[in-house]
Design a protein around this motif. Structure first.
Motif, short mmCIF file in Angstrom:
data_model
loop_
_atom_site.label_atom_id
_atom_site.label_comp_id
_atom_site.label_asym_id
_atom_site.label_seq_id
_atom_site.Cartn_x
_atom_site.Cartn_y
_atom_site.Cartn_z
N GLN A 38 -7.95 -7.14 -13.69
CA GLN A 38 -8.36 -6.52 -14.96
C GLN A 38 -7.30 -5.55 -15.48
O GLN A 38 -7.35 -5.15 -16.64
CB GLN A 38 -9.73 -5.82 -14.82
N ARG A 39 -6.30 -5.19 -14.59
CA ARG A 39 -5.24 -4.29 -15.03
C ARG A 39 -3.86 -4.95 -14.96
O ARG A 39 -2.88 -4.41 -15.43
CB ARG A 39 -5.24 -3.03 -14.15
N ARG A 54 -3.02 -10.20 -17.05
CA ARG A 54 -4.37 -10.34 -16.49
C ARG A 54 -4.47 -11.47 -15.47
O ARG A 54 -5.49 -12.16 -15.39
CB ARG A 54 -5.42 -10.55 -17.61
#
Ligand code: GLC
Length: 499
Positions: free
Chosen positions: A113-114, A118
């Motif tokens: 998610q970071r 992605r």
């Protein structure tokens, strides 16, 4: 050891112990990906992107080295921390993060998610049981395996791997960039590294489940896994899951050997297969056209070389050679001892490509021109001969060293064994001379791997600790080449007749 060698080893050890390892809850938990640059003025550490995080995959050599040093409590702390970070979210339940970091007193995991682009990593989830099994083997701490939280973690992970999906093939289907190669490089589908790791993970998980089956009754352990579902409590050991896991591993091995293993004989069979076949009993299941077999393969394989190809997909196999997937295939005995010899022959024969000036090329050959534009999306970091696209990574040499040494022990070909040891020794000497001068760079570019990678980090932890492992295996204790051994399929009586 001469003076220079002693100095280099000592300085690598200091860098690793004093600069790369970080603490969590008052105890060392693992190492950052790259040692931060220190600003001279204020001694403030400056980190580049996410290289200050603790990556599970980068910590594989770190944990192997710490186990060899007998630092069991650190490895246990690392495993416990990762386990606490195993996802419980409905869409990702069971996965482990690519990396984690402590931010403002909280441990934050990156599950994709970071990440840049992605991308998600599947390899971290597969490495965890392998490291956990290795830890139990080396430390003798069987109680670790029988803990309810470990068994529940394994169940969650296996649920993810064994559950039903749209395909029947036993391989694991993943998006592009789901492992060490964490950018688009046409490695979507069923890339080799993931399948080798899957095999190692299934056998390691089986080893850990078996310990719980054997030890749990006496310990009277109960699994809390059923609590949340309100189902009845049951013993921690789960023989049914163990059986299922082993059968899956067995199917996976047969499948990989059938579809991924090539040598000059199998290629000749592949080239003459019919296409457009339909039904059960056919030769060309994935409808692969002869033209997909690249011309460089003839020379590359020679008479007696063999390797596992990069990917099998309908109509579009990937014949590129991926170094880590092949080394892990050997280390986990996914390929037989004879096939391992063919693999090492192939590596020797193509030493100018794979080792060249800096070991080891991560994949061969590179994607170039139109292929590079289309398949990487014009990725400037993955230009031909750079980074993942045929760049050279010193952190890979220890995997090859371990694979070769454990095979040489049972080799019936002393000439091959001697040639391999000569190659490893001269490659080690090369690292010894060049890595400190090149600031322990992350990777090297160009067809001979001579130039430090254009965007390479310096003081990269797995370069440093990978070098220390090569030194340890070649000069201190070759027997530690078995460090990543997973239990063999045959060692489980459960499926003995079927193996
Ligand atoms: C790069 C590499 C990846 C590694 C990370 C941290 O993203 O591609 O394999 O884990 O750097 O070193």
């Amino acid at each position: 050891m001469d003076n220079y060698e002693e100095l280099v080893i000592q300085s690598a050890k200091n860098l690793f112990h004093e600069r790369a390892l970080v603490q969590l809850d008052g105890m060392v938990v693992g190492a950052v990906a790259a040692i931060p640059k220190t600003s001279r003025d204020d001694e403030v550490h400056q980190h580049d992107l996410n290289y200050g995080e603790i990556f599970i995959r980068d910590n594989v050599p770190v944990m192997a080295y710490l186990l060899i040093e007998g630092k069991y409590e650190v490895v246990r702390h690392f495993l416990d921390t990762c386990l606490k970070l195993q996802s419980n979210e409905p869409r990702t339940r069971g996965i482990f993060p690519t990396s984690f970091v402590e931010l403002n007193g909280h441990v934050v995991g990156d599950y994709g998610q970071r990440a840049i682009g992605r991308v998600i990593s599947v390899d971290a989830t597969l490495w965890w049981p392998i490291l956990a099994y290795t830890y139990v083997q080396r430390s003798g701490d069987r109680a670790f395996a029988s803990q309810p939280q470990v068994q529940v973690g394994l169940e969650k992970m296996l649920d993810l791997l064994l559950r039903s999906g749209f395909r029947d093939a036993p391989t694991l289907f993943v998006p592009d960039g789901a492992f060490m190669i964490d950018r688009p490089l046409d490695v979507w589908g069923t890339p080799l590294e993931i399948q080798s790791l899957l095999y190692g993970a299934l056998l390691s998980a089986a080893g850990l489940l078996q310990i719980a089956c054997a030890d749990a009754p006496e310990a009277g352990l109960r699994s809390p896994s059923a609590d949340s579902d309100g189902a009845a409590k049951r013993p921690a050991g789960n023989p049914e899951l163990l059986h299922q896991t082993l059968q899956y591993a067995q199917r996976l091995r047969r499948y990989v050997l059938r579809h991924y293993w090539v040598n000059s004989k199998t290629v000749q069979v592949l080239r003459r297969r019919p296409t457009e076949q339909y039904g059960d009993d056919i030769e060309n299941e994935y409808n692969i056209q002869t033209e997909t077999i690249p011309h460089w393969l003839q020379d590359w394989l020679g008479d007696r070389g063999g390797y596992l190809i990069g990917n099998i997909r309908t109509g579009r196999p990937d014949f590129r050679f991926f170094t880590l997937g092949n080394c892990l295939g050997a280390i986990f005995d996914l390929i037989s001892p004879n096939e391992q010899q063919d693999l090492f022959r192939l590596i020797l024969q193509n030493r100018n490509d794979l080792v060249a000036q800096m070991p080891l090329r991560i994949c061969h050959p590179p994607l170039d021109d139109e292929e590079w534009r289309k398949k990487t999306g014009y990725d400037r970091k993955n230009l031909p001969w750079c980074y993942h696209n045929a760049g050279h990574w010193p952190c890979l040499l220890w995997f090859l060293t371990a694979a070769v040494l454990r095979q040489n022990e049972r080799s019936h070909d002393p000439e091959l064994a001697a040639a391999l040891e000569e190659m490893l020794e001269s490659t080690y000497q090369n690292l010894l001379r060049n890595l400190p001068r090149q600031d322990w760079a992350e990777y090297f570019d160009g067809p001979t791997g001579t130039w430090m990678g254009q965007q390479a980090r310096t003081y990269q932890t797995w370069t440093i600790v990978g070098f220390l492992l090569v030194h340890h295996l070649l000069k201190v204790n070759p027997e530690d080449a078995t460090i990543l051994n997973v239990p063999s399929l045959k060692s489980f009586q459960l499926v003995e007749e079927e193996v």
